[in-house]
Design a protein around this motif. Structure first.
Motif, short mmCIF file in Angstrom:
data_model
loop_
_atom_site.label_atom_id
_atom_site.label_comp_id
_atom_site.label_asym_id
_atom_site.label_seq_id
_atom_site.Cartn_x
_atom_site.Cartn_y
_atom_site.Cartn_z
N ASP A 1 0.81 8.78 -1.83
CA ASP A 1 -0.62 8.44 -1.96
C ASP A 1 -1.15 7.84 -0.66
O ASP A 1 -2.30 8.10 -0.27
N PHE A 2 -0.31 7.06 0.02
CA PHE A 2 -0.72 6.53 1.32
C PHE A 2 -0.77 7.66 2.35
O PHE A 2 -1.69 7.72 3.17
N SER B 1 2.64 10.06 9.10
CA SER B 1 2.82 10.96 7.96
C SER B 1 4.27 11.43 7.85
O SER B 1 4.81 11.58 6.76
N ASP C 1 0.81 -1.22 0.00
CA ASP C 1 0.00 0.00 0.00
C ASP C 1 0.85 1.27 0.00
O ASP C 1 0.31 2.38 -0.05
N GLY D 1 -5.06 5.88 6.45
CA GLY D 1 -3.94 6.71 6.04
C GLY D 1 -3.42 7.57 7.18
O GLY D 1 -3.58 7.23 8.36
N ASP E 1 -9.56 5.97 6.60
CA ASP E 1 -9.36 4.88 5.64
C ASP E 1 -8.00 4.20 5.83
O ASP E 1 -7.54 3.49 4.94
N CYS F 1 -3.71 11.31 7.05
CA CYS F 1 -4.15 12.70 6.92
C CYS F 1 -5.54 12.88 7.51
O CYS F 1 -6.46 12.11 7.24
N LYS G 1 -3.93 9.75 2.25
CA LYS G 1 -5.17 9.02 2.48
C LYS G 1 -5.74 9.41 3.84
O LYS G 1 -5.01 9.62 4.82
N ASP G 2 -7.06 9.50 3.93
CA ASP G 2 -7.73 9.88 5.18
C ASP G 2 -7.41 8.87 6.29
O ASP G 2 -7.36 7.66 6.04
#
Length: 317
Positions: free
Chosen positions: A162-163, A131, A112, A172, A170, A174, A166-167
């Motif tokens: 992209d990971f 992050s 992922d 991620g 979901d 962010c 991600k919220d």
């Protein structure tokens, strides 16, 4: 109690300038505002004889609880430090060390695009994704891509970013609230929003936007810069800065790091709020009374039970 004593020693080392984890990070010696070159913060002090490396040249950390782990953030910061040293001194040995880190990043990324971060430290307070970890991995990979022009480095960087964007809902890193965008160094139910980790995350996204011109990345970058500029006042204690939005006070090292990071953000993005807080927090830092007050509060917050952080994961070496 044993781990608390180790934590006190770690703090003593930090305050006397002997800690390898809280080395002074000024503005990067060779960074650029318009292209990918050196890193934004000066991480060259992360490269020293005190850095514990395995046989392959990869940093290995040990927590105060005795857990040995390949901690990606330490690995990536070491890599960014050696890359700056290569640019500054043009020695092939530094470039070789850097590519060991870049290849480690490719090989240890999951499908992922995530690097397993805090689970390696047996952290019970947070989920493993970060992050800051994603961002600094991206910064390593993009410098490898620029240096060697091998697609695998860019592809891994894109998966990582992209990971990162991600919220958290979901899986991620962010936090999206209304029109606000906040990157989470520590992902947990508390939404800590650690300031230095948020800014480090911005640096990696900015690196990616310098190469990838797809609109969605720049939109997220613009939104998080706007959110940060509007949120800085919540990190202000009126005499010192906070480490996170839960009013955990910043250590002297992190307070200084906040100032350096905001100076960089001002230089790049020209937001007046960033300069205002650079000036304000520099005044705080220059006050011996404020510094002493901050240290006392920080020690109290560190040594007494805290639901937001697990002291056992603090790095000892």
């Amino acid at each position: 109690m044993k781990n608390k004593l180790k934590l006190i020693k770690r703090w003593k080392d930090m305050l006397t300038g002997k800690s390898t984890f809280n080395v002074k990070q000024g503005v990067g010696k060779i960074y650029s505002e318009t292209e990918i070159k050196g890193y934004y913060n000066d991480l060259t002090n992360k490269v020293s004889n005190n850095t514990v490396l395995d046989r392959e040249g990869i940093p290995v950390n040990t927590t105060i609880a005795g857990v040995k782990a390949y901690f990606p953030i330490s690995i990536f910061q070491y890599g960014l430090g050696v890359y700056d040293l290569f640019l500054l001194e043009n020695k092939e040995e530094y470039l070789e060390k850097f590519f060991r880190i870049a290849d480690w990043a490719v090989e240890n990324q999951d499908k992922d695009g995530m690097w397993d971060c805090f689970a390696k430290l047996k952290d019970k307070a947070h989920k493993t994704q970060s992050s800051m970890c994603q961002s600094q991995g991206v910064s390593v990979l993009l410098r490898a891509y620029i240096q060697k022009d091998e697609r695998k480095y860019f592809d891994a960087a894109k998966k990582a970013i992209d990971f990162m964007i991600k919220d958290v809902k979901d899986g991620g890193t962010c936090l999206y609230q209304d029109n606000n965008v906040i990157f989470q160094e520590y992902v947990s139910e508390y939404n800590l929003s650690v300031l230095n980790g948020w800014i480090f995350s911005i640096f990696g996204l900015y690196d990616f936007c310098l190469i990838e011109k797809e609109k969605k990345y720049n939109e997220i970058l613009e939104k998080t810069i706007k959110t940060l500029s509007q949120t800085l006042k919540e990190y202000d204690r009126k005499y010192w800065s906070n480490y996170d939005l839960k009013r955990t006070i910043a250590s002297p090292a992190y307070h200084n790091l906040h100032i350096m990071q905001l100076q960089l953000l001002y230089d790049i993005f020209k937001k007046k709020e960033f300069k205002e807080f650079v000036d304000k927090w520099t005044k705080y830092e220059n006050s011996k009374i404020n510094r002493f007050r901050a240290i006392i509060i920080k020690l109290k917050q560190k040594l007494f039970p805290n639901e937001y952080y697990d002291i056992n994961t603090s790095l000892q070496k």
